[in-house]
Scaffold this motif. Structure first.
Motif, PDB file in Angstrom:
ATOM      1  N   MET A 117      69.495 -50.516  29.365  1.00  0.00           N
ATOM      2  CA  MET A 117      68.118 -50.931  29.273  1.00  0.00           C
ATOM      3  C   MET A 117      68.099 -52.450  29.130  1.00  0.00           C
ATOM      4  O   MET A 117      68.841 -53.008  28.331  1.00  0.00           O
ATOM      5  CB  MET A 117      67.473 -50.235  28.068  1.00  0.00           C
TER       6      MET A 117
ATOM      7  N   TRP B 170      70.514 -49.623  19.794  1.00  0.00           N
ATOM      8  CA  TRP B 170      69.121 -50.025  19.540  1.00  0.00           C
ATOM      9  C   TRP B 170      68.168 -49.071  20.239  1.00  0.00           C
ATOM     10  O   TRP B 170      67.126 -48.700  19.699  1.00  0.00           O
ATOM     11  CB  TRP B 170      68.868 -51.462  19.987  1.00  0.00           C
ATOM     12  N   THR B 171      68.531 -48.660  21.432  1.00  0.00           N
ATOM     13  CA  THR B 171      67.713 -47.688  22.166  1.00  0.00           C
ATOM     14  C   THR B 171      67.693 -46.362  21.419  1.00  0.00           C
ATOM     15  O   THR B 171      66.636 -45.746  21.258  1.00  0.00           O
ATOM     16  CB  THR B 171      68.268 -47.495  23.591  1.00  0.00           C
ATOM     17  N   TYR B 172      68.849 -45.922  20.946  1.00  0.00           N
ATOM     18  CA  TYR B 172      68.911 -44.666  20.207  1.00  0.00           C
ATOM     19  C   TYR B 172      68.107 -44.738  18.910  1.00  0.00           C
ATOM     20  O   TYR B 172      67.468 -43.761  18.513  1.00  0.00           O
ATOM     21  CB  TYR B 172      70.354 -44.276  19.904  1.00  0.00           C
TER      22      TYR B 172
ATOM     23  N   ALA C  69      59.186 -50.711  25.687  1.00  0.00           N
ATOM     24  CA  ALA C  69      59.324 -49.423  25.000  1.00  0.00           C
ATOM     25  C   ALA C  69      58.872 -49.544  23.546  1.00  0.00           C
ATOM     26  O   ALA C  69      58.210 -48.637  23.028  1.00  0.00           O
ATOM     27  CB  ALA C  69      60.773 -48.941  25.082  1.00  0.00           C
TER      28      ALA C  69
ATOM     29  N   PHE D 280      63.192 -52.817  26.894  1.00  0.00           N
ATOM     30  CA  PHE D 280      63.216 -52.494  25.471  1.00  0.00           C
ATOM     31  C   PHE D 280      61.944 -52.992  24.796  1.00  0.00           C
ATOM     32  O   PHE D 280      61.319 -52.267  24.016  1.00  0.00           O
ATOM     33  CB  PHE D 280      64.457 -53.108  24.824  1.00  0.00           C
TER      34      PHE D 280
END
Length: 68
Positions: A1, A44-46, A9, A6
């Motif tokens: 990403m 960070w996405t998780y 999101a 990000f």
């Protein structure tokens, strides 16, 4: 990403960069840097996915309680 993805999101999930940083226990500059980066580390996405799931779970539970 990417950082731009990000950042988008975070916004769609209802988090400011500062609020997300606070929830993660880091300085907001760390999140600002990620939002400007070419690629965001997967954790960070998780973390964001986890917060979104937790929020959705709470909302579902609230709806179910109102139905009882």
């Amino acid at each position: 990403m990417t950082g731009a993805e990000f950042k988008g999101a975070l916004k769609r999930a209802g988090f400011s960069q500062s609020k997300f940083a606070e929830l993660m226990g880091v300085h907001r500059n760390r999140i600002i840097t990620r939002c400007k980066s070419a690629e965001v580390e997967p954790y960070w996405t998780y973390a964001l996915i986890g917060l979104i799931a937790q929020s959705a779970n709470s909302e579902i539970a609230s709806i179910l309680r109102r139905q009882e």
